[in-house]
Design a protein around this motif. Structure first.
Motif, PDB file in Angstrom:
ATOM      1  N   LEU A  46      31.030  11.010 -65.280  1.00 59.69           N
ATOM      2  CA  LEU A  46      31.474  10.481 -66.567  1.00 59.69           C
ATOM      3  C   LEU A  46      30.768   9.151 -66.797  1.00 59.69           C
ATOM      4  N   ASP A  47      30.107   9.026 -67.949  1.00 53.65           N
ATOM      5  CA  ASP A  47      29.414   7.790 -68.299  1.00 53.65           C
ATOM      6  C   ASP A  47      30.125   7.172 -69.510  1.00 53.65           C
ATOM      7  N   VAL A  48      30.900   6.126 -69.243  1.00 53.72           N
ATOM      8  CA  VAL A  48      31.669   5.459 -70.289  1.00 53.72           C
ATOM      9  C   VAL A  48      30.770   4.451 -70.995  1.00 53.72           C
ATOM     10  N   GLY A  49      30.628   4.612 -72.303  1.00 54.33           N
ATOM     11  CA  GLY A  49      29.714   3.746 -73.037  1.00 54.33           C
ATOM     12  C   GLY A  49      28.266   4.035 -72.720  1.00 54.33           C
ATOM     13  N   GLY A  50      27.966   5.293 -72.413  1.00 53.29           N
ATOM     14  CA  GLY A  50      26.632   5.677 -71.938  1.00 53.29           C
ATOM     15  C   GLY A  50      25.559   5.746 -72.999  1.00 53.29           C
ATOM     16  N   GLY A  51      25.918   5.567 -74.252  1.00 49.94           N
ATOM     17  CA  GLY A  51      24.934   5.453 -75.326  1.00 49.94           C
ATOM     18  C   GLY A  51      23.967   6.609 -75.404  1.00 49.94           C
ATOM     19  N   THR A  52      22.686   6.297 -75.383  1.00 47.34           N
ATOM     20  CA  THR A  52      21.641   7.294 -75.610  1.00 47.34           C
ATOM     21  C   THR A  52      21.227   8.045 -74.349  1.00 47.34           C
ATOM     22  N   GLY A  53      21.876   7.760 -73.215  1.00 44.48           N
ATOM     23  CA  GLY A  53      21.655   8.588 -72.035  1.00 44.48           C
ATOM     24  C   GLY A  53      20.652   8.076 -71.032  1.00 44.48           C
ATOM     25  N   GLY A  54      20.431   6.762 -70.984  1.00 43.61           N
ATOM     26  CA  GLY A  54      19.477   6.214 -70.026  1.00 43.61           C
ATOM     27  C   GLY A  54      19.809   6.550 -68.583  1.00 43.61           C
ATOM     28  N   PHE A  55      21.087   6.659 -68.272  1.00 37.14           N
ATOM     29  CA  PHE A  55      21.515   7.103 -66.948  1.00 37.14           C
ATOM     30  C   PHE A  55      21.935   8.568 -66.960  1.00 37.14           C
ATOM     31  N   ALA A  56      22.567   9.006 -68.014  1.00 37.88           N
ATOM     32  CA  ALA A  56      23.130  10.356 -68.060  1.00 37.88           C
ATOM     33  C   ALA A  56      22.063  11.436 -67.947  1.00 37.88           C
ATOM     34  N   VAL A  57      20.958  11.290 -68.671  1.00 33.60           N
ATOM     35  CA  VAL A  57      19.936  12.342 -68.670  1.00 33.60           C
ATOM     36  C   VAL A  57      19.262  12.466 -67.303  1.00 33.60           C
ATOM     37  N   PRO A  58      18.836  11.373 -66.649  1.00 31.59           N
ATOM     38  CA  PRO A  58      18.293  11.532 -65.296  1.00 31.59           C
ATOM     39  C   PRO A  58      19.286  12.149 -64.317  1.00 31.59           C
ATOM     40  N   LEU A  59      20.569  11.812 -64.441  1.00 32.66           N
ATOM     41  CA  LEU A  59      21.573  12.414 -63.561  1.00 32.66           C
ATOM     42  C   LEU A  59      21.701  13.910 -63.835  1.00 32.66           C
ATOM     43  N   ALA A  60      21.640  14.295 -65.102  1.00 27.74           N
ATOM     44  CA  ALA A  60      21.670  15.715 -65.435  1.00 27.74           C
ATOM     45  C   ALA A  60      20.425  16.419 -64.921  1.00 27.74           C
ATOM     46  N   GLU A  61      19.284  15.762 -65.022  1.00 26.16           N
ATOM     47  CA  GLU A  61      18.046  16.344 -64.506  1.00 26.16           C
ATOM     48  C   GLU A  61      18.109  16.542 -62.996  1.00 26.16           C
ATOM     49  N   ALA A  62      18.909  15.717 -62.325  1.00 25.96           N
ATOM     50  CA  ALA A  62      19.074  15.839 -60.880  1.00 25.96           C
ATOM     51  C   ALA A  62      20.084  16.918 -60.503  1.00 25.96           C
ATOM     52  N   GLY A  63      20.650  17.605 -61.506  1.00 24.88           N
ATOM     53  CA  GLY A  63      21.500  18.749 -61.218  1.00 24.88           C
ATOM     54  C   GLY A  63      22.980  18.524 -61.387  1.00 24.88           C
ATOM     55  N   HIS A  64      23.380  17.400 -61.993  1.00 23.58           N
ATOM     56  CA  HIS A  64      24.797  17.091 -62.145  1.00 23.58           C
ATOM     57  C   HIS A  64      25.246  17.285 -63.589  1.00 23.58           C
ATOM     58  N   THR A  65      26.544  17.456 -63.771  1.00 25.52           N
ATOM     59  CA  THR A  65      27.125  17.631 -65.099  1.00 25.52           C
ATOM     60  C   THR A  65      27.676  16.290 -65.573  1.00 25.52           C
ATOM     61  N   VAL A  66      27.240  15.856 -66.755  1.00 29.81           N
ATOM     62  CA  VAL A  66      27.557  14.509 -67.215  1.00 29.81           C
ATOM     63  C   VAL A  66      28.228  14.560 -68.584  1.00 29.81           C
ATOM     64  N   THR A  67      29.362  13.863 -68.696  1.00 29.67           N
ATOM     65  CA  THR A  67      30.013  13.646 -69.983  1.00 29.67           C
ATOM     66  C   THR A  67      29.820  12.192 -70.373  1.00 29.67           C
ATOM     67  N   VAL A  68      29.308  11.957 -71.559  1.00 24.73           N
ATOM     68  CA  VAL A  68      29.100  10.604 -72.066  1.00 24.73           C
ATOM     69  C   VAL A  68      30.125  10.322 -73.152  1.00 24.73           C
ATOM     70  N   VAL A  69      30.904   9.275 -72.938  1.00 27.61           N
ATOM     71  CA  VAL A  69      31.869   8.819 -73.940  1.00 27.61           C
ATOM     72  C   VAL A  69      31.319   7.553 -74.578  1.00 27.61           C
ATOM     73  N   ASP A  70      31.151   7.564 -75.886  1.00 28.72           N
ATOM     74  CA  ASP A  70      30.609   6.402 -76.583  1.00 28.72           C
ATOM     75  C   ASP A  70      31.175   6.359 -77.998  1.00 28.72           C
ATOM     76  N   ALA A  71      31.361   5.144 -78.503  1.00 22.94           N
ATOM     77  CA  ALA A  71      31.943   4.979 -79.835  1.00 22.94           C
ATOM     78  C   ALA A  71      30.943   5.218 -80.955  1.00 22.94           C
ATOM     79  N   SER A  72      29.643   5.184 -80.637  1.00 21.62           N
ATOM     80  CA  SER A  72      28.613   5.264 -81.676  1.00 21.62           C
ATOM     81  C   SER A  72      28.129   6.695 -81.890  1.00 21.62           C
ATOM     82  N   PRO A  73      28.349   7.262 -83.078  1.00 21.13           N
ATOM     83  CA  PRO A  73      27.825   8.607 -83.338  1.00 21.13           C
ATOM     84  C   PRO A  73      26.308   8.648 -83.337  1.00 21.13           C
TER      85      PRO A  73
END
Length: 255
Positions: A46-73
């Motif tokens: 879970l990436d709280v305030g993860g925005g555009t995915g600077g951490f989330a996308v590499p973690l997903a590329e490494a084989g993990h499932t990532v949920t990003v919660v962010d206030a900005s659509p």
């Protein structure tokens, strides 16, 4: 197929720049060790305030499932495009919401790893957010917390001649420079650690992030980015250098 996360020690892209920058190296070093600890296992992240995915996308590329919660659509839309471009759209989920509402967005005890980077400085109630993070973690799960450092803000303002603002940062209980401050609070290593401990989490590591990177002219960084990265990593865990970093990174675990 899962890919390797960017290495933080010798990784240099073809253009001569580090694949991990000096501003993120210390954080990635800690995250890599945690993922190596669970080698071969798909983690729920879970990436709280993860925005555009600077951490989330590499973690997903490494084989993990990532949920990003962010206030900005807009940020979440950019995240969705970035994940699709990287071929990991199926591993990344975007949820609109802010940190203060986290408890209602995540199932208790369902997450292996939570990233909460540059969030506690702006939420209404950081104690409530950290409690929600602790509740969302499975036993043995971990949180990567990144917060603004008070000491760096004091020194930065003093060096630039803003002495009254620097003095306000010293005395203000929340580490603010005044009513025009863009952040609602700042931390030192102990106050951030106490916030985590009060939620029942055990702090395992504390590092400084951007110890020197924010102090150097751009020309110096561009001339030898690997040297800057190496220096950041060397200083990140060493007081007093750690404690004057622009950001503090704490890694804690739910028992």
């Amino acid at each position: 197929m899962a890919t390797r996360l960017p290495c933080v020690d010798t990784a240099i892209a073809r253009n001569g720049r580090p694949l991990v920058t000096a501003r993120t190296a210390a954080v990635w070093a800690v995250l890599r060790r945690e993922l190596d600890r669970h080698a071969g296992r798909e983690l729920t992240v879970l990436d709280v305030g993860g925005g555009t995915g600077g951490f989330a996308v590499p973690l997903a590329e490494a084989g993990h499932t990532v949920t990003v919660v962010d206030a900005s659509p807009d940020a979440l839309a950019a995240l969705t495009r970035r994940a699709a471009d990287a071929g990991v759209a199926g591993r990344v989920r975007a949820v609109q919401g802010d940190g203060d509402a986290l408890a209602g967005l995540v199932e208790p005890g369902s997450v292996d790893l939570i990233l909460c980077h540059a969030v506690l400085e702006v939420v209404d109630d950081p104690t409530r957010v950290v409690a929600a993070i602790a509740g969302a973690l499975r036993p043995g799960g971990a949180v990567s917390l990144l917060v603004a450092g008070r000491a760096a803000a004091i020194l930065g303002r003093a060096i630039n001649g803003h002495l009254r603002a620097a003095s306000a940062l010293v005395t203000d209980p929340e580490g603010r420079s005044g009513p025009r401050d863009t952040l609602r609070r700042r931390y030192d290593a102990e106050t951030a650690a106490e916030l985590l401990r009060s939620a029942g989490l055990e702090v395992e590591q504390t590092h400084g992030v951007r110890v020197v990177a924010d102090l150097l002219p751009a020309t110096v960084i561009e001339e030898d980015p690997q040297a800057v990265l190496d220096l950041e990593l060397a200083l990140s865990a060493q007081p007093p250098f750690r404690d004057i970093a622009s950001q503090l990174h704490l890694f804690a675990r739910r028992p």
